[in-house]
Write an enzyme that holds these catalytic residues in place. Structure first.
Site, PDB file in Angstrom:
ATOM      1  N   ARG A 171      -8.101  -0.808   5.167  1.00 28.84           N
ATOM      2  CA  ARG A 171      -7.288   0.192   4.483  1.00 28.84           C
ATOM      3  C   ARG A 171      -5.917  -0.355   4.099  1.00 28.84           C
ATOM      4  O   ARG A 171      -5.296   0.142   3.157  1.00 28.84           O
ATOM      5  CB  ARG A 171      -7.101   1.423   5.379  1.00 28.84           C
ATOM      6  CG  ARG A 171      -8.350   2.257   5.593  1.00 28.84           C
ATOM      7  CD  ARG A 171      -8.049   3.483   6.430  1.00 28.84           C
ATOM      8  NE  ARG A 171      -6.875   4.159   5.898  1.00 28.84           N
ATOM      9  CZ  ARG A 171      -5.881   4.621   6.651  1.00 28.84           C
ATOM     10  NH1 ARG A 171      -5.896   4.448   7.952  1.00 28.84           N
ATOM     11  NH2 ARG A 171      -4.854   5.232   6.090  1.00 28.84           N
ATOM     12  N   ARG A 187       1.456  14.690  12.765  1.00 32.86           N
ATOM     13  CA  ARG A 187       1.993  14.469  11.420  1.00 32.86           C
ATOM     14  C   ARG A 187       1.726  15.659  10.500  1.00 32.86           C
ATOM     15  O   ARG A 187       1.051  15.544   9.479  1.00 32.86           O
ATOM     16  CB  ARG A 187       1.410  13.186  10.818  1.00 32.86           C
ATOM     17  CG  ARG A 187       1.775  11.951  11.598  1.00 32.86           C
ATOM     18  CD  ARG A 187       1.656  10.699  10.778  1.00 32.86           C
ATOM     19  NE  ARG A 187       0.290  10.320  10.537  1.00 32.86           N
ATOM     20  CZ  ARG A 187      -0.078   9.263   9.839  1.00 32.86           C
ATOM     21  NH1 ARG A 187       0.835   8.476   9.307  1.00 32.86           N
ATOM     22  NH2 ARG A 187      -1.334   8.967   9.652  1.00 32.86           N
ATOM     23  N   VAL A 246       1.912  18.777   7.750  1.00 31.29           N
ATOM     24  CA  VAL A 246       2.402  18.824   6.375  1.00 31.29           C
ATOM     25  C   VAL A 246       3.356  20.006   6.178  1.00 31.29           C
ATOM     26  O   VAL A 246       3.651  20.382   5.043  1.00 31.29           O
ATOM     27  CB  VAL A 246       1.225  18.909   5.372  1.00 31.29           C
ATOM     28  CG1 VAL A 246       0.385  17.648   5.434  1.00 31.29           C
ATOM     29  CG2 VAL A 246       0.375  20.151   5.627  1.00 31.29           C
ATOM     30  N   ARG A 285      -4.502  10.256   4.697  1.00 32.75           N
ATOM     31  CA  ARG A 285      -3.453  11.265   4.765  1.00 32.75           C
ATOM     32  C   ARG A 285      -2.573  11.284   3.515  1.00 32.75           C
ATOM     33  O   ARG A 285      -2.052  12.328   3.122  1.00 32.75           O
ATOM     34  CB  ARG A 285      -2.598  11.009   6.011  1.00 32.75           C
ATOM     35  CG  ARG A 285      -1.610  12.101   6.343  1.00 32.75           C
ATOM     36  CD  ARG A 285      -1.087  11.932   7.747  1.00 32.75           C
ATOM     37  NE  ARG A 285      -2.138  12.129   8.723  1.00 32.75           N
ATOM     38  CZ  ARG A 285      -2.429  13.302   9.280  1.00 32.75           C
ATOM     39  NH1 ARG A 285      -1.752  14.365   8.933  1.00 32.75           N
ATOM     40  NH2 ARG A 285      -3.386  13.405  10.160  1.00 32.75           N
ATOM     41  N   LEU A 324       6.543  20.306   6.369  1.00 33.56           N
ATOM     42  CA  LEU A 324       7.732  20.040   5.560  1.00 33.56           C
ATOM     43  C   LEU A 324       7.405  20.013   4.075  1.00 33.56           C
ATOM     44  O   LEU A 324       8.207  20.445   3.247  1.00 33.56           O
ATOM     45  CB  LEU A 324       8.377  18.720   5.981  1.00 33.56           C
ATOM     46  CG  LEU A 324       8.912  18.631   7.417  1.00 33.56           C
ATOM     47  CD1 LEU A 324       9.649  17.321   7.619  1.00 33.56           C
ATOM     48  CD2 LEU A 324       9.816  19.802   7.742  1.00 33.56           C
ATOM     49  N   ASP A 352       5.391   1.288  11.833  1.00 36.31           N
ATOM     50  CA  ASP A 352       4.191   0.591  11.363  1.00 36.31           C
ATOM     51  C   ASP A 352       4.116  -0.860  11.829  1.00 36.31           C
ATOM     52  O   ASP A 352       3.128  -1.542  11.547  1.00 36.31           O
ATOM     53  CB  ASP A 352       4.111   0.641   9.838  1.00 36.31           C
ATOM     54  CG  ASP A 352       3.535   1.951   9.333  1.00 36.31           C
ATOM     55  OD1 ASP A 352       3.094   2.768  10.162  1.00 36.31           O
ATOM     56  OD2 ASP A 352       3.523   2.166   8.112  1.00 36.31           O
ATOM     57  N   CYS A 395      -5.346   8.126   9.857  1.00 35.48           N
ATOM     58  CA  CYS A 395      -5.295   7.576  11.202  1.00 35.48           C
ATOM     59  C   CYS A 395      -4.930   8.653  12.217  1.00 35.48           C
ATOM     60  O   CYS A 395      -4.074   9.497  11.971  1.00 35.48           O
ATOM     61  CB  CYS A 395      -4.254   6.451  11.288  1.00 35.48           C
ATOM     62  SG  CYS A 395      -4.749   4.952  10.429  1.00 35.48           S
ATOM     63  N   LYS A 441       0.823  -1.206   0.000  1.00 32.89           N
ATOM     64  CA  LYS A 441       0.000   0.000   0.000  1.00 32.89           C
ATOM     65  C   LYS A 441       0.857   1.256   0.000  1.00 32.89           C
ATOM     66  O   LYS A 441       0.610   2.200  -0.769  1.00 32.89           O
ATOM     67  CB  LYS A 441      -0.913   0.003   1.222  1.00 32.89           C
ATOM     68  CG  LYS A 441      -1.675   1.299   1.443  1.00 32.89           C
ATOM     69  CD  LYS A 441      -2.501   1.252   2.706  1.00 32.89           C
ATOM     70  CE  LYS A 441      -1.718   1.663   3.931  1.00 32.89           C
ATOM     71  NZ  LYS A 441      -1.617   3.129   4.091  1.00 32.89           N
ATOM     72  N   ASN A 442       1.857   1.295   0.869  1.00 33.05           N
ATOM     73  CA  ASN A 442       2.659   2.508   1.025  1.00 33.05           C
ATOM     74  C   ASN A 442       3.545   2.792  -0.186  1.00 33.05           C
ATOM     75  O   ASN A 442       4.086   3.891  -0.313  1.00 33.05           O
ATOM     76  CB  ASN A 442       3.519   2.419   2.281  1.00 33.05           C
ATOM     77  CG  ASN A 442       2.694   2.529   3.545  1.00 33.05           C
ATOM     78  OD1 ASN A 442       1.546   2.971   3.510  1.00 33.05           O
ATOM     79  ND2 ASN A 442       3.262   2.124   4.668  1.00 33.05           N
TER      80      ASN A 442
END
Length: 425
Positions: free
Chosen positions: A403, A128, A130, A99, A132, A311, A123, A22-23
């Site tokens: 997901r 986290r 944004v 995200r 950056l 993870d 999640c 997925k990632n």
């Protein structure tokens, strides 16, 4: 809302084929926005997040065709054609679900000179931010505003290469700026860049499309901007997080499972930690066999790749709750990623939290209970706990699980697990 019912106490024995990552698949899909020629991706997983990204890209004007394999088991082939993009707004209704949706920002600004992207959701495992992503785009010459929950980015004259130093490692920011820099004028250097395999895979795909990225696999990526990108055929790599999760499930149950289509080279630190905890792991080029006669306590700290991945922190904790002795798990990436702890304690685990560390004292038994999934990886930790617990466990809010884990119940059931999905009313 669906739930998953598990009757625990059965060791997992058999073979499971690992799905596409997925990632890796999500940023690869957004890379299609950089070209007016088709991007063809093989080994695409069947996941809710993939469908969310598909819906997001389609509303931008990308044409996406998914083809099922003849065997009905392997990953799908996807053809993404972005030549007809006619909308540069990523709306809240879609972006709030995931995200990773913010990854359309860099490609849209780079190719179309503008983007309007909702601030992301996903999640609830920490802030986290944004920041950056936005600061990096500003360094590349984009004008950034925040307005009513949306990021407004403009670069009517295109982007220009720059030296960007990340104050801390960020996978998402590295991916977003890597894609944006491919069409910028001049040279961009991303320093302290993420080295995760998914970033490496994205860079390799971009090069196949005609980009000029060097330093792949290191913490400094150098991108020589080009005028345009073309077509490419690229395979999504196997999911290292699914591989690690299933390996930990096998070890926790005292089973014997072979994971087919895996990439053990992506999980060296994970398998080292599992070996210290008592697992016997035999690796070949494309498969991993996991056995575990007993689990003993160890200390684990999450770190950016090539360290132990955040993870897999929750799944490792579930594996260790019945270990002989105590374990210390320290979470150094996200500040709010222990939400699974109260649910594990409902099942009899002995876990004490101290800021970003969790002391896990092994217990002789877990008992089944009704529990609530709080995020994607936490949901998998509850599945592992349910597999080893005595009695019945019911996991609610399993849309989190959908997901990131493809056909999980079916895969576990083929190895002897008593598990089923219960349709919601």
């Amino acid at each position: 809302m669906d739930s998953i019912r598990i009757k625990g106490g059965r060791p997992l024995v058999g073979e499971i084929r690992v799905g596409g990552a997925k990632n890796a698949a999500l940023p690869l899909m957004t890379a299609a926005l950089l070209s007016d020629e088709p991007l063809i991706l093989a080994n695409m997983p069947r996941l809710a997040d993939i469908e969310t990204m598909k819906a997001l890209l389609e509303q931008h004007g990308v044409t996406i065709t998914l083809e099922e394999p003849e065997d009905g088991v392997s990953g799908r082939n996807a053809t993404l054609d972005a030549r007809g993009v006619n909308n540069t707004t990523a709306p809240y209704d879609i972006v709030r679900k995931m995200r990773a949706s913010v990854l359309v920002l860099g490609p849209l600004v780079a190719r179309h000179g503008q983007a309007r992207v909702s601030l992301p959701g996903g999640c609830a495992i920490g802030t986290r931010p944004v920041d950056l992503h936005l600061k990096g785009l500003e360094q590349l010459g984009a004008e950034i505003e925040l307005d009513q929950g949306y990021i407004l980015a403009h670069a009517p004259n295109g982007l220009t290469g720059a030296d960007i130093v990340f104050p801390f490692v960020s996978v998402g920011a590295t991916e977003n700026l890597l894609m944006a820099a491919c069409l910028a004028q001049g040279t961009t250097r991303l320093k302290n860049a993420a080295r995760e395999p998914e970033v490496t895979d994205l860079a390799e795909c971009l090069n196949a499309m005609g980009a000029r990225v060097s330093g792949i696999g290191t913490d400094t990526l150098v991108i020589e901007g080009v005028e345009s990108l073309g077509t490419a055929n690229h395979a999504v790599p196997p999911d290292r997080i699914e591989t690690g999760s299933l390996a930990m499930a096998a070890a926790a149950t005292g089973g014997d499972v072979t994971l087919l289509g895996a990439r053990p080279d992506m999980l060296e630190q994970v398998f080292r930690a599992m070996g210290q905890a008592g697992a016997v792991i035999d690796c070949e080029a494309d498969r991993v066999r996991v056995r575990c006669p007993r689990v003993v306590g160890i200390d684990v700290m999450t770190e950016p790749y090539p360290g132990f991945p955040t993870d897999l922190q929750a799944q490792m904790m579930a594996m260790l709750v019945r270990a002989e002795g105590a374990s210390m798990i320290t979470e150094s990436i996200f500040e709010n990623r222990f939400m699974h702890v109260p649910e594990l304690c409902r099942m009899g685990a002995n876990i004490n939290l101290h800021s970003r560390s969790a002391m896990v004292r092994g217990v002789a038994r877990l008992t089944g209970a009704e529990v609530m999934a709080t995020d994607l990886r936490a949901s998998m930790s509850l599945v592992i706990a349910g597999l080893v617990a005595e009695g019945e466990t019911v996991i609610n809010r399993v849309y989190h699980l959908d997901r990131g884990y493809e056909r999980l119940e079916r895969k576990l059931a083929t190895c002897g697990a008593d598990i089923e999905r219960v349709a919601g009313r």
